[in-house]
Design a protein around this motif. Sequence first.
Motif: not given
Length: 105
Positions: A56-80
């Motif tokens: 977050f920058i100034g209370d606003c979401y900025q740039g890329d993020g990561v979402f990880v699902y450890p139960s099956d090894g999945g990973r998402f890379d991108g923007q929310c």
Amino acid sequence: GHSYSGEWRSNLRHGKGRYTFPTPDGRVVTCRYALGRKEGAFKVEWPDGRYHTATFIGDCYQGDGVFVYPSDGGRFDGQCLDVFDAMHTDGLFEGELHWPFEDRR
């Protein structure tokens, strides 16, 4: 209700803190605050081990993020695309999804 434990300044969240939402799935948000506004890296964690990290920058979401699902090894890379939903539901994301297996059928 909502709960916050962390640093304060002038009666505002300021510094590192942990914010818990009253959701059925018990997600928790850890982030830094600057005079009450989200600032810097944040992490949303679910009891089942899933987590989402971004900035977050100034209370606003900025740039890329990561979402990880450890139960099956999945990973998402991108923007929310909707940060409110990322913190309160499973969110709306755009990017690449990576799974540990080539064929998921």
